[in-house]
Design an enzyme around this catalytic site. Structure first.
Site, short mmCIF file in Angstrom:
data_model
loop_
_atom_site.label_atom_id
_atom_site.label_comp_id
_atom_site.label_asym_id
_atom_site.label_seq_id
_atom_site.Cartn_x
_atom_site.Cartn_y
_atom_site.Cartn_z
N GLU A 1 -5.22 25.83 -1.71
CA GLU A 1 -6.21 25.62 -0.68
C GLU A 1 -5.81 24.50 0.16
O GLU A 1 -5.13 23.71 -0.15
CB GLU A 1 -7.73 25.16 -1.22
CG GLU A 1 -8.14 26.09 -2.34
CD GLU A 1 -9.38 25.65 -2.96
OE1 GLU A 1 -9.83 26.19 -3.68
OE2 GLU A 1 -9.75 24.44 -2.83
N CYS B 1 -6.76 18.48 4.82
CA CYS B 1 -6.43 18.12 3.63
C CYS B 1 -5.51 19.18 3.08
O CYS B 1 -5.83 20.25 2.89
CB CYS B 1 -7.98 18.06 2.83
SG CYS B 1 -7.73 17.66 0.98
N CYS C 1 -2.43 21.72 -11.45
CA CYS C 1 -2.37 20.19 -11.82
C CYS C 1 -1.89 19.83 -13.34
O CYS C 1 -2.59 20.49 -14.21
CB CYS C 1 -3.30 19.37 -11.52
SG CYS C 1 -3.08 17.65 -11.29
N CYS D 1 -7.62 16.15 -15.49
CA CYS D 1 -9.05 15.41 -15.27
C CYS D 1 -10.24 16.19 -15.72
O CYS D 1 -10.19 17.52 -15.32
CB CYS D 1 -9.16 14.95 -13.97
SG CYS D 1 -7.89 13.86 -13.20
N CYS E 1 -12.39 17.92 -12.95
CA CYS E 1 -11.81 18.71 -12.00
C CYS E 1 -11.60 20.15 -12.02
O CYS E 1 -10.75 20.60 -13.11
CB CYS E 1 -10.35 17.97 -11.62
SG CYS E 1 -9.63 18.77 -9.94
N GLY F 1 -3.68 19.51 -7.00
CA GLY F 1 -2.37 19.00 -7.60
C GLY F 1 -2.21 17.61 -7.38
O GLY F 1 -2.97 16.73 -6.79
N GLU F 2 -1.37 16.83 -8.09
CA GLU F 2 -1.11 15.49 -8.09
C GLU F 2 0.42 15.33 -7.14
O GLU F 2 1.38 15.39 -7.61
CB GLU F 2 -1.01 15.08 -9.37
CG GLU F 2 -0.35 13.54 -9.70
CD GLU F 2 -1.14 12.42 -8.81
OE1 GLU F 2 -2.27 12.50 -8.91
OE2 GLU F 2 -0.48 11.73 -7.95
N CYS G 1 -12.29 20.45 -4.61
CA CYS G 1 -10.97 20.68 -4.94
C CYS G 1 -11.07 21.91 -5.76
O CYS G 1 -11.31 21.85 -7.12
CB CYS G 1 -10.42 19.60 -5.61
SG CYS G 1 -8.86 19.70 -6.14
N1 SAH Z 1 -4.62 14.53 -7.53
C1 SAH Z 1 -4.93 13.72 -6.57
C2 SAH Z 1 -5.25 14.43 -5.24
C3 SAH Z 1 -6.15 15.52 -5.23
S1 SAH Z 1 -7.60 15.47 -6.04
C4 SAH Z 1 -5.95 12.69 -7.18
O1 SAH Z 1 -6.52 12.94 -8.10
O2 SAH Z 1 -6.19 11.74 -6.39
C5 SAH Z 1 -8.45 14.76 -4.54
C6 SAH Z 1 -9.71 14.14 -4.80
O3 SAH Z 1 -10.89 14.96 -5.38
C7 SAH Z 1 -9.71 13.01 -6.12
O4 SAH Z 1 -10.48 12.04 -5.76
C8 SAH Z 1 -10.54 13.75 -6.89
O5 SAH Z 1 -11.38 12.92 -8.03
C9 SAH Z 1 -11.61 14.67 -6.06
N2 SAH Z 1 -12.40 15.71 -7.01
C10 SAH Z 1 -11.74 16.52 -8.02
N3 SAH Z 1 -13.04 17.34 -8.38
C11 SAH Z 1 -14.07 16.85 -7.95
C12 SAH Z 1 -15.25 17.28 -7.78
N4 SAH Z 1 -15.66 18.39 -8.72
N5 SAH Z 1 -16.21 16.68 -6.89
C13 SAH Z 1 -15.85 15.76 -6.19
N6 SAH Z 1 -14.47 15.48 -6.31
C14 SAH Z 1 -13.75 16.01 -6.93
FE1 SF4 Z 2 -7.24 14.90 -11.55
FE2 SF4 Z 2 -6.47 15.08 -8.84
FE3 SF4 Z 2 -5.15 16.55 -10.72
FE4 SF4 Z 2 -7.64 17.18 -10.14
S1 SF4 Z 2 -6.02 17.52 -8.89
S2 SF4 Z 2 -6.75 17.45 -12.19
S3 SF4 Z 2 -8.55 15.10 -9.71
S4 SF4 Z 2 -5.16 14.53 -10.48
#
Ligand code: SAH
Ligand code: SF4
Length: 358
Positions: free
Chosen positions: A90, A116, A123, A127, A130, A173-174, A347
């Site tokens: 996405e 974005c 990933c 988390c 996520c 992704g990270e 995300c």
């Molecule tokens: N992996 C990186 C970048 C992608 S995630 C990171 O974790 O920073 C981008 C952002 O989306 C992160 O701050 C993450 O915490 C947030 N995010 C993930 N799932 C979410 C959700 N269900 N609601 C709101 N923000 C979310």
């Molecule tokens: Fe965590 Fe960012 Fe990966 Fe989602 S995309 S699992 S928030 S590190």
């Protein structure tokens, strides 16, 4: 699967110069790719047929195509792309500021947009809040696949190449887990004969791989970083972001202090607020303490629920109280308005929805 061809978008100008002769053609090709957003060799009008045929043998142009689009009433557009191997990722087109028009209809200021982008299919970080994490990890995106997301969104929105745009690496992704391709994409975006997007306009969001924050800093690309902090003590942070065990809060804070930043700028800390988990003023107090020595700004994000999650969206009043506490104690803090709240905004949510229908 047979070997896939690389894309022209995978390469910096210097790399293409070593591959394409005569070298002045590279500037022209860059113009077609990044100023005209062409999708075919036929459209490259001033490039000789023989060279185009040679290039077509070796390289594709677009490594992805749009397969779904959701448009929100606030101007946010969420895109789902299909890659050459059929995988999907996405990207989001975010309207950050409306255009300003005077009484006679004259445009005083153009609208401002941010894109974005995703850096991986899935990933590895896993988390617990996520949706992207739920599908596990599939593969890294190539530099060209990262670059193509921006080219594709600018093309789809008829956004001229010389209009300013910001990029945030906050999609799926990270980014720091795919550091080599990320760094290459950052360089390609910066190319003066290409999109000319400076490092200052690019923000890498990371879940906090502290050793890789150092590596990114050493590359001195001029980009900003945003840290997905989300918790102020290691116990809760490890529950939310399991790799916090290896890269704890302290190691992240130390890495941020070493990171080269523009002295006028601040490091952004993202704090995902989850009801009854981290939305209390005790956490706000600890956050102030944690960030005392850093030129920081905090971005509070509402947790965006999806089917199957146990976490809940916090109450707006708690969010505001949290923000007020931080502001009162000298921390710059904004609440991120959930853009595109009426579409699958968080995300991984559009991908999840579409793959069920595919
Ligand atoms: N992996 C990186 C970048 C992608 S995630 C990171 O974790 O920073 C981008 C952002 O989306 C992160 O701050 C993450 O915490 C947030 N995010 C993930 N799932 C979410 C959700 N269900 N609601 C709101 N923000 C979310
Ligand atoms: Fe965590 Fe960012 Fe990966 Fe989602 S995309 S699992 S928030 S590190």
């Amino acid at each position: 699967m047979s070997e896939l061809k690389p894309s022209l978008l995978d390469f910096t100008k210097q790399e293409l110069i070593t591959q394409i002769k005569p070298s002045f053609r590279v500037k022209q090709i860059f113009g077609w790719l990044y100023h005209n957003y062409v999708e075919s060799y036929d459209a490259m009008l001033n490039i000789p047929k023989a060279l185009k045929a040679e290039l077509a043998q070796k390289y594709i142009i677009d490594p992805l195509k749009i397969i779904k689009k959701e448009i929100s009433t606030d101007g946010t557009i969420k895109y789902l792309f299909q890659l050459q191997d059929g995988k999907t990722v996405e990207a989001v087109w975010l309207k950050m500021k409306d255009e300003i028009v005077d009484e006679e209809g004259k445009l005083l200021q153009e609208a401002k947009y941010t894109i974005c982008v995703s850096t991986q299919v899935g990933c590895k970080v896993g988390c617990s809040f996520c949706l992207t994490a739920k599908g596990g990890f599939t593969r890294d995106l190539t530099a060209g696949e990262i670059v193509a997301q921006v080219v594709s969104l600018k093309r789809d929105n008829a956004h001229k190449h010389n209009r300013k745009i910001n990029i945030v690496y906050m999609g799926m992704g990270e980014p720091l887990d795919n550091l080599a391709n990320l760094a290459k994409a950052i360089e390609i975006f910066k190319e003066e004969d290409g999109l000319c997007i400076s490092g200052k306009r690019q923000t890498v969001s990371t879940s906090g791989l502290s050793t890789k924050i150092d590596k990114l800093g050493e590359m001195d690309l001029g980009v900003h970083i945003a840290i997905s902090l989300h918790a102020v003590d290691d116990e809760l942070r490890t529950e939310l972001i399991p790799m916090n065990k290896a890269h704890n809060i302290n190691s992240i804070i130390e890495a941020v202090k070493r990171f080269p930043i523009d002295t006028r700028k601040r490091v952004m800390f993202e704090y995902l607020v989850i009801k009854n988990k981290n939305d209390d003023l005790g956490s706000a107090k600890k956050l102030v303490k944690l960030l005392t020595d850093i030129k920081a700004k905090v971005n509070l994000i509402f947790f965006n629920p999806y089917p199957g999650t146990d976490y809940e969206r916090p109450a707006r009043a708690d969010m505001v109280a949290f923000q007020e506490y931080l502001t009162k104690h000298g921390l710059l803090c904004t609440i991120r308005d959930s853009k595109g709240i009426d579409i699958s905004a968080a995300c991984g949510q559009l991908k999840e929805k579409t793959e069920k229908d595919l």
